[in-house]
Design a protein around this motif. Structure first.
Motif, PDB file in Angstrom:
ATOM      1  N   ALA A   1      23.261  -6.774  -6.015  1.00  0.00           N
ATOM      2  CA  ALA A   1      22.413  -5.699  -5.484  1.00  0.00           C
ATOM      3  C   ALA A   1      22.274  -5.761  -3.962  1.00  0.00           C
ATOM      4  O   ALA A   1      21.643  -4.893  -3.360  1.00  0.00           O
ATOM      5  CB  ALA A   1      21.030  -5.771  -6.128  1.00  0.00           C
ATOM      6  N   LEU A   2      22.855  -6.784  -3.337  1.00  0.00           N
ATOM      7  CA  LEU A   2      22.620  -7.023  -1.912  1.00  0.00           C
ATOM      8  C   LEU A   2      23.862  -6.864  -1.036  1.00  0.00           C
ATOM      9  O   LEU A   2      23.781  -6.980   0.181  1.00  0.00           O
ATOM     10  CB  LEU A   2      22.059  -8.440  -1.717  1.00  0.00           C
ATOM     11  N   ASP A   3      24.998  -6.642  -1.633  1.00  0.00           N
ATOM     12  CA  ASP A   3      26.237  -6.494  -0.878  1.00  0.00           C
ATOM     13  C   ASP A   3      26.514  -7.727  -0.018  1.00  0.00           C
ATOM     14  O   ASP A   3      26.841  -7.612   1.168  1.00  0.00           O
ATOM     15  CB  ASP A   3      26.192  -5.227  -0.003  1.00  0.00           C
ATOM     16  N   ILE A   4      26.344  -8.908  -0.607  1.00  0.00           N
ATOM     17  CA  ILE A   4      26.694 -10.142   0.092  1.00  0.00           C
ATOM     18  C   ILE A   4      27.617 -10.968  -0.793  1.00  0.00           C
ATOM     19  O   ILE A   4      27.595 -10.841  -2.020  1.00  0.00           O
ATOM     20  CB  ILE A   4      25.455 -10.972   0.489  1.00  0.00           C
ATOM     21  N   ASP A   5      28.411 -11.807  -0.168  1.00  0.00           N
ATOM     22  CA  ASP A   5      29.401 -12.616  -0.880  1.00  0.00           C
ATOM     23  C   ASP A   5      28.700 -13.698  -1.710  1.00  0.00           C
ATOM     24  O   ASP A   5      27.851 -14.427  -1.195  1.00  0.00           O
ATOM     25  CB  ASP A   5      30.322 -13.274   0.152  1.00  0.00           C
ATOM     26  N   PRO A   6      29.048 -13.826  -2.978  1.00  0.00           N
ATOM     27  CA  PRO A   6      28.439 -14.884  -3.812  1.00  0.00           C
ATOM     28  C   PRO A   6      28.712 -16.285  -3.280  1.00  0.00           C
ATOM     29  O   PRO A   6      27.979 -17.220  -3.601  1.00  0.00           O
ATOM     30  CB  PRO A   6      29.109 -14.687  -5.178  1.00  0.00           C
ATOM     31  N   ALA A   7      29.756 -16.420  -2.461  1.00  0.00           N
ATOM     32  CA  ALA A   7      30.098 -17.740  -1.913  1.00  0.00           C
ATOM     33  C   ALA A   7      29.341 -18.043  -0.624  1.00  0.00           C
ATOM     34  O   ALA A   7      29.636 -19.015   0.059  1.00  0.00           O
ATOM     35  CB  ALA A   7      31.600 -17.813  -1.649  1.00  0.00           C
ATOM     36  N   VAL A   8      28.374 -17.212  -0.292  1.00  0.00           N
ATOM     37  CA  VAL A   8      27.623 -17.397   0.951  1.00  0.00           C
ATOM     38  C   VAL A   8      26.901 -18.746   0.951  1.00  0.00           C
ATOM     39  O   VAL A   8      26.465 -19.223  -0.091  1.00  0.00           O
ATOM     40  CB  VAL A   8      26.609 -16.244   1.128  1.00  0.00           C
ATOM     41  N   LYS A   9      26.818 -19.368   2.142  1.00  0.00           N
ATOM     42  CA  LYS A   9      26.124 -20.651   2.253  1.00  0.00           C
ATOM     43  C   LYS A   9      24.997 -20.546   3.280  1.00  0.00           C
ATOM     44  O   LYS A   9      24.941 -19.593   4.065  1.00  0.00           O
ATOM     45  CB  LYS A   9      27.093 -21.766   2.651  1.00  0.00           C
ATOM     46  N   THR A  10      24.121 -21.527   3.254  1.00  0.00           N
ATOM     47  CA  THR A  10      22.998 -21.533   4.183  1.00  0.00           C
ATOM     48  C   THR A  10      23.364 -22.317   5.441  1.00  0.00           C
ATOM     49  O   THR A  10      23.795 -23.468   5.362  1.00  0.00           O
ATOM     50  CB  THR A  10      21.757 -22.175   3.531  1.00  0.00           C
ATOM     51  N   ALA A  11      23.189 -21.676   6.587  1.00  0.00           N
ATOM     52  CA  ALA A  11      23.476 -22.338   7.859  1.00  0.00           C
ATOM     53  C   ALA A  11      22.354 -23.314   8.194  1.00  0.00           C
ATOM     54  O   ALA A  11      21.180 -23.028   7.936  1.00  0.00           O
ATOM     55  CB  ALA A  11      23.605 -21.295   8.967  1.00  0.00           C
ATOM     56  N   ASP A  12      22.720 -24.453   8.779  1.00  0.00           N
ATOM     57  CA  ASP A  12      21.675 -25.390   9.195  1.00  0.00           C
ATOM     58  C   ASP A  12      21.093 -24.951  10.533  1.00  0.00           C
ATOM     59  O   ASP A  12      21.576 -24.010  11.179  1.00  0.00           O
ATOM     60  CB  ASP A  12      22.201 -26.819   9.262  1.00  0.00           C
TER      61      ASP A  12
ATOM     62  N   VAL B   1      27.669 -10.630  12.177  1.00  0.00           N
ATOM     63  CA  VAL B   1      28.401 -11.888  12.352  1.00  0.00           C
ATOM     64  C   VAL B   1      28.121 -12.836  11.185  1.00  0.00           C
ATOM     65  O   VAL B   1      29.027 -13.514  10.678  1.00  0.00           O
ATOM     66  CB  VAL B   1      28.021 -12.550  13.695  1.00  0.00           C
ATOM     67  N   LYS B   2      26.864 -12.901  10.743  1.00  0.00           N
ATOM     68  CA  LYS B   2      26.523 -13.767   9.606  1.00  0.00           C
ATOM     69  C   LYS B   2      27.255 -13.321   8.340  1.00  0.00           C
ATOM     70  O   LYS B   2      27.745 -14.161   7.567  1.00  0.00           O
ATOM     71  CB  LYS B   2      25.016 -13.777   9.370  1.00  0.00           C
ATOM     72  N   LYS B   3      27.332 -12.007   8.149  1.00  0.00           N
ATOM     73  CA  LYS B   3      28.024 -11.493   6.965  1.00  0.00           C
ATOM     74  C   LYS B   3      29.513 -11.841   7.028  1.00  0.00           C
ATOM     75  O   LYS B   3      30.120 -12.233   6.025  1.00  0.00           O
ATOM     76  CB  LYS B   3      27.840  -9.981   6.874  1.00  0.00           C
ATOM     77  N   GLU B   4      30.071 -11.718   8.231  1.00  0.00           N
ATOM     78  CA  GLU B   4      31.484 -12.038   8.429  1.00  0.00           C
ATOM     79  C   GLU B   4      31.765 -13.518   8.170  1.00  0.00           C
ATOM     80  O   GLU B   4      32.782 -13.883   7.572  1.00  0.00           O
ATOM     81  CB  GLU B   4      31.878 -11.673   9.858  1.00  0.00           C
ATOM     82  N   LYS B   5      30.838 -14.376   8.600  1.00  0.00           N
ATOM     83  CA  LYS B   5      30.996 -15.822   8.422  1.00  0.00           C
ATOM     84  C   LYS B   5      30.505 -16.302   7.057  1.00  0.00           C
ATOM     85  O   LYS B   5      30.583 -17.487   6.740  1.00  0.00           O
ATOM     86  CB  LYS B   5      30.250 -16.567   9.533  1.00  0.00           C
ATOM     87  N   ARG B   6      29.921 -15.378   6.296  1.00  0.00           N
ATOM     88  CA  ARG B   6      29.399 -15.670   4.953  1.00  0.00           C
ATOM     89  C   ARG B   6      28.338 -16.770   4.984  1.00  0.00           C
ATOM     90  O   ARG B   6      28.412 -17.774   4.276  1.00  0.00           O
ATOM     91  CB  ARG B   6      30.532 -16.053   3.997  1.00  0.00           C
ATOM     92  N   ILE B   7      27.345 -16.563   5.875  1.00  0.00           N
ATOM     93  CA  ILE B   7      26.234 -17.509   5.962  1.00  0.00           C
ATOM     94  C   ILE B   7      24.905 -16.753   5.941  1.00  0.00           C
ATOM     95  O   ILE B   7      24.826 -15.566   6.288  1.00  0.00           O
ATOM     96  CB  ILE B   7      26.302 -18.382   7.239  1.00  0.00           C
ATOM     97  N   LEU B   8      23.844 -17.460   5.554  1.00  0.00           N
ATOM     98  CA  LEU B   8      22.476 -16.961   5.580  1.00  0.00           C
ATOM     99  C   LEU B   8      21.620 -17.933   6.374  1.00  0.00           C
ATOM    100  O   LEU B   8      21.934 -19.122   6.467  1.00  0.00           O
ATOM    101  CB  LEU B   8      21.898 -16.848   4.163  1.00  0.00           C
ATOM    102  N   ASP B   9      20.525 -17.425   6.940  1.00  0.00           N
ATOM    103  CA  ASP B   9      19.510 -18.320   7.495  1.00  0.00           C
ATOM    104  C   ASP B   9      18.234 -18.155   6.677  1.00  0.00           C
ATOM    105  O   ASP B   9      18.160 -17.316   5.778  1.00  0.00           O
ATOM    106  CB  ASP B   9      19.282 -18.081   8.989  1.00  0.00           C
ATOM    107  N   PHE B  10      17.205 -18.933   6.990  1.00  0.00           N
ATOM    108  CA  PHE B  10      15.988 -18.904   6.173  1.00  0.00           C
ATOM    109  C   PHE B  10      15.305 -17.539   6.211  1.00  0.00           C
ATOM    110  O   PHE B  10      14.683 -17.115   5.240  1.00  0.00           O
ATOM    111  CB  PHE B  10      15.018 -19.994   6.630  1.00  0.00           C
ATOM    112  N   GLY B  11      15.400 -16.847   7.349  1.00  0.00           N
ATOM    113  CA  GLY B  11      14.809 -15.512   7.439  1.00  0.00           C
ATOM    114  C   GLY B  11      15.458 -14.541   6.471  1.00  0.00           C
ATOM    115  O   GLY B  11      14.800 -13.650   5.919  1.00  0.00           O
ATOM    116  N   ASP B  12      16.763 -14.721   6.221  1.00  0.00           N
ATOM    117  CA  ASP B  12      17.472 -13.851   5.276  1.00  0.00           C
ATOM    118  C   ASP B  12      16.940 -14.026   3.864  1.00  0.00           C
ATOM    119  O   ASP B  12      16.871 -13.066   3.090  1.00  0.00           O
ATOM    120  CB  ASP B  12      18.971 -14.178   5.293  1.00  0.00           C
ATOM    121  N   TYR B  13      16.583 -15.266   3.506  1.00  0.00           N
ATOM    122  CA  TYR B  13      16.062 -15.512   2.158  1.00  0.00           C
ATOM    123  C   TYR B  13      14.925 -14.552   1.848  1.00  0.00           C
ATOM    124  O   TYR B  13      14.888 -13.899   0.798  1.00  0.00           O
ATOM    125  CB  TYR B  13      15.512 -16.936   2.037  1.00  0.00           C
ATOM    126  N   GLU B  14      13.952 -14.507   2.768  1.00  0.00           N
ATOM    127  CA  GLU B  14      12.736 -13.727   2.525  1.00  0.00           C
ATOM    128  C   GLU B  14      13.028 -12.231   2.504  1.00  0.00           C
ATOM    129  O   GLU B  14      12.551 -11.505   1.628  1.00  0.00           O
ATOM    130  CB  GLU B  14      11.697 -14.067   3.588  1.00  0.00           C
TER     131      GLU B  14
END
Length: 398
Positions: free
Chosen positions: A112-123, A348-361
């Motif tokens: 439902a979010l149009d993000i890659d299931p393989a996305v990881k969390t950036a430190d 850029v985050k979508k391209e790199k397939r990463i999320l940050d904590f703000g994205d979670y919320e």
């Protein structure tokens, strides 16, 4: 205590527990959970609770304490099947941080979010480097743009010497602040347009008017309170008759301004200019400490008025309105840069397939709330309604 027991036993309503640090709020929460899952005619299963904690360590400790409490009760009732089940359910119970919960919701609703299931969390370091990389590239593009007059104006206003470091820091600070808003770009646009005063618009018509009035009311009330305290102390202490006379005059003056907040701001400004504190008579007695207390009360009363005069109405109203109108193109240009930065950073985050904590919320809210939801009119999605069925109660330890 009685209050703690009430917090443990109260059911079927929203409940807020407010107490000082170290007063036992977490212990009360744990006891409430234990009571809910082990006592009564129909104790619930621990995995029917969503328990949100501030840190992972706190979540782990809470799970351990609940497990120990269940084990202790099993010692007294070893054949209790419900208690045996709770130890099993505890391993899959949702006792976690808010970020862990949000990530769980996101992972269950990637589609439902149009993000890659393989996305990881950036430190944290990766995020900081990426933010800096994005803002550097964005500023280079803005410098080279053909129509960049307002951007250059921002650099001139917010930069330091010939460098744009301060402007970059400001954009990053605004971005970080916006992470706490449910709809960052919508809020940014609304706050920007608040500066778009028309020629016939008065400061009373702005979104800040009510906040200004409330601030005036609170500071006038504080002036009134401090003068009253000083007056009572002077009237009830021998040798302070002169202080009492002066404070009574001050108090009567304060009474005349109790409803000043309801006046048009031009009248408020005029009224404030008339507030004047006469010099206190000298005190030559031996009660120096009491004299000091009375003087401190009066000083705080004067500071309350000074705050209104200097912070809320530093200029005449006409000049303040003119300043707001002149600020609009600057605020609009700054908001445009912030919006460009946010869009670029998300891309850029979508391209790199990463999320940050703000994205979670924000992604979690996107999953759970329909477009158009407000705090006054919450519109849950199907995913939110399904999640409601999973939990009997939500408990937050913050």
């Amino acid at each position: 205590t009685k209050q703690q027991q009430k917090a443990i036993d109260t059911r079927d309503c929203d409940l807020l527990v407010s107490a000082a640090a170290g007063s036992g709020k977490t212990a009360v929460l744990v006891e409430r959970i234990i009571t809910m899952i082990t006592e009564g005619k129909n104790p619930i299963d621990v995995d029917k609770l969503l328990v949100v904690t501030f840190t992972k360590a706190a979540a782990s400790e809470m799970s351990q304490r609940i497990g120990e409490a269940i084990a202790k009760k099993l010692e007294n009732d070893p054949t209790n099947e419900h208690l045996q089940n709770q130890l099993t359910h505890l391993n899959r119970a949702d006792i976690k941080t808010i970020h862990s919960f949000c990530l769980q919701v996101v992972k269950e609703n990637y589609y439902a979010l149009d993000i890659d299931p393989a996305v990881k969390t950036a430190d944290e370091i990766e995020v900081r480097l990426l933010l800096q990389e994005v803002i550097e590239e964005l500023f280079e593009e803005l410098y080279e743009a053909e129509e960049n007059e307002m951007f250059c104006r921002l650099v001139e206003l917010f930069g330091n010497d010939t460098r744009d470091t301060k402007l970059k820091e400001l954009v990053l600070d605004i971005h970080e602040f916006l992470l706490g808003c449910p709809e960052p770009l919508k809020w940014l646009d609304e706050m920007t347009e608040a500066f778009a005063m028309k020629n016939d618009t008065k400061i009373e018509d702005t979104p800040w008017a009510e906040s200004i009035r409330q601030n005036i009311k609170e500071n006038i009330a504080m002036m009134h309170y401090y003068l009253q305290q000083g007056k009572i102390l002077a009237e009830n202490t021998e040798g302070f008759e002169k202080y009492a006379i002066q404070l009574n005059m001050d108090y009567e003056m304060a009474e005349n301004y109790k409803n000043i907040h309801s006046l048009p701001f031009r009248h408020v400004k005029k009224q404030l200019q008339q507030i004047y504190f006469e010099k206190m008579p000298s005190y030559r007695g031996e009660e120096k400490e009491i004299a000091k207390q009375i003087q401190e009360f009066r000083k705080k009363a004067k500071q309350s008025i000074a705050h209104i005069q200097e912070e809320l109405f530093p200029y005449c109203i006409d000049r303040m309105e003119e300043h707001i109108k002149k600020l609009y193109p600057i605020v609009k240009a700054l908001a445009d840069v912030v919006e460009l930065f946010i869009q670029r950073y998300q891309s850029v985050k979508k391209e790199k397939r990463i999320l940050d904590f703000g994205d979670y919320e924000h992604f979690c809210m996107k999953v759970l709330l329909k477009e158009g939801s407000t705090p006054q009119n919450i519109l849950p999605t199907e995913a939110a309604l399904e999640l409601q069925k999973k939990y009997d109660e939500v408990l937050i330890d913050e």
